[in-house]
Design an enzyme around this catalytic site. Structure first.
Site, short mmCIF file in Angstrom:
data_model
loop_
_atom_site.label_atom_id
_atom_site.label_comp_id
_atom_site.label_asym_id
_atom_site.label_seq_id
_atom_site.Cartn_x
_atom_site.Cartn_y
_atom_site.Cartn_z
N ASN A 1 0.83 -1.19 0.00
CA ASN A 1 0.00 0.00 0.00
C ASN A 1 0.87 1.25 0.00
OD1 ASN A 1 -1.84 1.99 0.34
ND2 ASN A 1 -2.97 0.95 1.97
N ASP A 2 1.16 1.74 -1.20
CA ASP A 2 2.02 2.91 -1.36
C ASP A 2 1.52 4.11 -0.57
OD1 ASP A 2 3.93 1.93 -3.32
OD2 ASP A 2 2.23 1.86 -4.69
N GLY A 3 0.25 4.14 -0.31
CA GLY A 3 -0.34 5.28 0.37
C GLY A 3 0.12 5.44 1.81
#
Lengths: 719, 719
Positions: B406-408
């Protein structure tokens, strides 16, 4: 809809509203509704006002709806363009108390990172945009739309937005969407009845501040008062230097439009136009030159800016190429001209102000504690002197570095070998100027050293860089020459000739010869080209200048900035008719008389005009952001009209078209005003026979300095 | 004009034409002219063909003009967008022998610089674009336009281009302008007469190559032959794995569209969609997952891609995050999941191919000479093991690093303290998988070490990271927990639960409990959210995930990629009805039945569907580029239909909706084809009672491996 157009679409700058950039008035008459819209930016608030006036010329009562339309650009316009769908996900809008707000939960701003392993200039992506844009109006909003799809419609466009076609907004709100700002107001007009509205588009740091701005302008009357204040501001500004000559177009340009552009460009003073993708970055060289455009009209501002650029010098004398005023992050490129612009900027300030103590003021370096302005200047010159080529392998003149004033020559000196004749001439000019400052400062040794360097450089240029009928422009890393008769393309460059004259490297016959070569090889019906012939194919040993399509930008277009210097040089050798010819050929007012050819705004300078190698020969391009703004205005006053500040005072040295019989210049200078009347009884271009100041004859052509705040009448007879 | 629309506007990729992405057919009927346009990209040429057919349904003879319209994007689309006017100055066009050419004299491409003082990744701006785009047609061109202003007109738009309104191109050419590609053809149609044309839009390195491509497709017949070839290609590809179930929508998705999207995404395999501003950059993690989508259908291609990703590992075991295949320049970010994706990719290849010797093949490191694939895998795992938090100050589990899948969550672990439960679960899964490979490879010691690490991590997750009814998601640098009952926002994240099950960290009741919590807290009418509740305000200690507007992207939307894993997890615990419910809720075919809500293409997956916190709840967004493409296709076949490659062979392990009574799967595997008929007489979800292969009962549910190239009939009875 009822026949009214959508008002306008504007963009909020990510950095700030641009204060006081004049105003625009648009008249609208359609379907018997007569009206107008006046757009302007108040003097002291981060907003733009749209004053809308509508009158019913129909015989019947009319029901009308007014719609505003704004597409928001919040934070970083490049991000909004490249990653549009992604960027939309951060949009946040609301409608509160008749005010529409828009902001962004994400921003990417260059910042220094804390950790050593991070690159110095990375983007901080852990930020929200720090502002709120807002849109409101003097009227009660009867409907609004925040979502583009709801107002424009999925299959419609600006030409037929759904909301206008259906006459009704949908009151749409929603975050993470493609957003607009639409306010709707429904009203009726009896025959001959007129209604007036004010629309306010602004930007604030805190939402609560929006109501403060709104209250200042939420009636027609309040907006009108601000508008009158703005007009007074500009009238006052325009009165600060007035010329009256036989050429009314010249007067209009010098008194109003060119002076205005110079102001705006000094305000921007940056490489932030869309075409180079800059985002609010201040250019070092640009800022230096832009200051010239406000020195005679706003000395205090000019001094602030001068100190600002001095602060972006390194203690070794080198200078930045640009920086971001929000973060002070910067780029140092190694352009060979940057430090020399610092010097001329300091000297220009001295000449205008006469404030010799400025040299003793302390200003910090970008990388070191404060030092005197004088030492900043000396370090800049010494740094420029240190960046010279080998006397054995090269000419022993200034290296090109990353490029010189001409950014397009970006591959000429990339190995550290290529040389710039233009930079060397610039260096010569600054050696003369600084030597004079040293003399007055009592630094005799320094003065002599600089004068001797000047002599050496001048000799090298005249012995090694003279091509027979003009000066060459540069050598590249391979030792190849640019700007020689032997080149098939790029045979002769204008700057190497004009700067040779400006730096007094070219004298007498040689000055005439090289400027005549400019006329012969470069002049066109729209003014002289930057060089010729154009480079037809990209040359990786020269640079991007050869990649521009022939006749565009620096590749053999008429680059207005360089035309200024051609006029200075012609004035220096006394050829007022030719100087004026170059002026007229490139003047935006003159060019605006052929709008189908010129095509761009006829009230500000374009960066360049397409050259004959382009199908668009004669068309202007990249208006507004150009060093021409400041330079040409000063060239007109200082060199053509010849009212020029020098260290000792205001010099009178006209170089006018021989047809002019008289002209007048009113100019403030060091605390008093000079009302100068020049007559030219013999129809000459240059030469002053007699000067009378306040009824008294004076010797020479330097006006005495008064500090009495009064108006002094100056009568000049040319001869 | 005569009532014909302009055909189309397309963009040439700066990198290459996208081969073989199927085709599009558009029907056009207007003013009694009936027609169609078929667009497709030939299998082996860098061009796109437009097959245009037009028939006169009018009673009178008609005079018609056909216009093509292309806006060129040459080289670097971001540059073209941000610095549009500047970028235009480099455009170069010509019209030669019925072919229109366009190229650019300037390109900016990231390249390594020679000098140490330069930044590692700068732009080479001393290049011309290395290609020519071209546009030509099967017809004789009666007129053309290269300049947008000439064809569209200064005050017109796409809706009413001047050239079409006036029925005549101006044959405009010129460099350094805003360019288009317009070809005009005038012709007549008798009543009921039909004419057919081919238009060719392509890209070549040398101008001369354009005529070669043109000759291949310059008649309708030639284009049709290529079109038939393309259809054969796709038909063959689609036949490679066929399912027949009671749900025809499921079949259509698995047999055609999802399989097709998986192919396309594997072809792109990159972060180059507009929304993230990537320019032909290959994502490491993306490429690994995309390979899953072609393993069953094109093993050779899958192996090539597997080797490609292995080549982007460092010798210390760490991996790049992305790279540019044109220059091999790269970014290493420190995402904690990257090395683990390398492992699963190697193991997926082993499972599909049974090619054990692959482990002994030599593949280079990004920074070192070749080593065996086996040692690449071990290094990746050991690196992942080394990146764990302190046992004293933290949980002793995997660090978050720059982020995980999850790059976020990009600010959670920026100080090197925050931990990722999802990465730890991924690590557990890979420990099990690699331990099994070690066992078979005779590395008993290694196997035991990995199994003991697995046990430790599993215990830590179950003791320290269990929140009562589900697993927490992460800890941040401040030691704060994300994904806990105690959080007001982001209380429960789906991935921490599904990966707990997938990694066998959560067993029995706990698996049921955490997946029931997903159902209870996250499921919506359009499928389960990535987490809930949404973050309402940006939180700089969590990251960009909190900056997306609530309900969009990773901020509590239905993120389809994560739904795949929810289906796997439900299948693992045997709940076929719930698995199928998640599938149906998110299936693009199902969602396409409500186009006014879903809004996007109903034939490929979107990256996400807006969650209930957004006004667009249910709308799809960012179609095409998503890991869902490969994952969902495999999940349908491997987990729902339960035909799943394992190291020892093809396993039969259905987990279907209880309402299904039978289905069939035809799948190639290790050199033969299995034609599998499954019956479900008792209406259960999971469980195999009996398997008959080629008429012979087998033990267990692992099919024997044949290498005879024949079709083997498999009968499965659930029970």
């Amino acid at each position: 809809m009822n026949g009214l157009p959508i008002l306008s679409s504007r963009e909020i700058s990510s950095y700030e509203c641009r204060h006081g950039q004049g105003y625009t008035k648009v008249s609208v008459t359609q379907n018997d509704i007569e009206g107008s819209i006046t757009y302007f930016v108040p003097l002291h608030d981060n907003c733009e006002l749209w004053m809308v006036r509508l009158k019913n010329k129909d015989k019947n009562r009319r029901k009308l709806s007014l719609f505003t339309y704004v597409e928001w650009c919040l934070g970083n316009y490049a991000f909004d363009l490249i990653e549009r769908n992604f960027a939309n996900l951060f949009n946040e809008i609301s409608f509160e108390d008749n005010i529409f707000f828009a902001t962004k939960r994400y921003w990417n701003l260059p910042v220094p990172r804390r950790r050593a392993r991070d690159k110095l200039f990375s983007l901080n992506t852990n930020l929200a945009w720090d502002k709120f844009a807002f849109l409101t109006a003097s009227f009660k909003v009867d409907g609004f739309d925040g979502l583009k799809e709801k107002f424009v419609g999925m299959y419609n466009s600006w030409l037929n937005p759904k909301g206008v076609v259906e006459g009704k907004c949908t009151n749409s709100l929603g975050d993470g969407e493609d957003i607009v700002g639409v306010l709707q107001h429904d009203f009726e007009l009896e025959p001959e009845e007129e209604k007036k509205f004010v629309i306010i588009l602004g930007v604030v740091f805190e939402k609560k501040d929006a109501s403060g701005i709104t209250q200042k302008f939420d009636t027609w009357e309040k907006a009108e008062i601000e508008f009158e204040r703005l007009k007074r501001y500009w009238n006052h500004y325009i009165q600060s230097l007035i010329v009256e000559t036989p050429d009314k177009d010249f007067d209009l340009q010098v008194n109003v439009w060119n002076k205005y552009q110079a102001w705006v460009i000094a305000r921007w003073s940056r490489m932030d136009s869309y075409y180079i993708g800059g985002g609010s970055i201040l250019g070092f060289r640009d800022t230096c030159q832009d200051i010239m455009g406000i020195l005679p009209t706003n000395l205090r501002w000019a001094k602030e800016r001068t100190i600002l650029v001095i602060e972006h010098q390194f203690q070794d004398g080198s200078c930045l190429h640009n920086w971001d005023p929000r973060t002070n992050l910067s780029t140092k490129t190694g352009h060979s001209d940057d430090p020399l612009w610092l010097i001329i900027t300091i000297i220009n300030y001295l000449k205008e102000s006469g404030n010799w103590s400025f040299l003793n003021e302390l200003v910090k370096f970008y990388d070191a504690p404060p030092a005197t302005v004088y030492s900043h200047m000396i370090k800049a010159l010494d740094y420029a002197l240190s960046m010279r080529s080998s006397e054995l392998a090269g000419f022993g003149i200034s290296l090109m570095g990353a490029a010189d004033w001409n950014d397009g020559l970006d591959q000429v000196g990339k190995e550290g070998i290529g040389e710039s004749i233009m930079t060397t001439e610039f260096l010569c000019w600054m050696l003369l100027e600084v030597a004079e400052v040293c003399r007055r400062n009592g630094d005799k040794e320094m003065m002599e050293r600089y004068l001797s360097e000047y002599k050496r450089m001048k000799e090298k240029l005249n012995f090694l860089c003279w091509d027979g009928r003009w000066y060459i422009r540069a050598t590249n890393d391979k030792g190849e020459i640019l700007g020689s008769e032997k080149n098939e393309e790029g045979k002769i460059y204008i700057n190497a000739q004009t700067w040779a004259v400006m730096s007094k490297v070219a004298e007498k016959e040689r000055a005439i010869q090289c400027l005549d070569s400019v006329k012969e090889h470069l002049d066109t019906e729209y003014g002289p080209l930057m060089f010729a012939p154009a480079y037809k194919e990209p040359d990786p040993d020269i640079g991007i200048i050869t990649r521009f399509s022939p006749g565009t930008k620096e590749n053999a277009a008429i680059f207005n900035h360089t035309v200024c210097w051609a006029i200075v040089a012609e004035c220096m050798i006394g050829r007022g008719d030719r100087a004026y010819e170059y002026f007229k050929k490139t003047s935006f007012i003159e060019r605006g008389k052929e709008p189908d050819i010129y095509k761009v705004e006829p009230y500000v300078y374009a960066e360049f005009v397409y050259g004959p190698d382009s199908i668009d020969f004669g068309q202007g391009s990249f208006t507004w952001t150009t060093g021409t703004a400041a330079w040409m205005w000063r060239v007109c006053v200082d060199w053509i009209l010849g009212v020029r500040p020098e260290l000792d005072g205001l010099k009178i040295d006209p170089c006018i078209p021989s047809g002019w019989r008289k002209y007048r210049v009113r100019r403030q200078f060091r605390g008093s005003e000079y009302d100068i009347f020049v007559t030219n009884p013999h129809g000459i271009c240059k030469g002053v026979q007699k000067i009378v100041v306040d009824g008294q004859d004076i010797k020479g052509n330097l006006l005495p300095v008064f500090t009495d705040g009064k108006v002094h009448k100056v009568e000049v007879v040319m001869g």
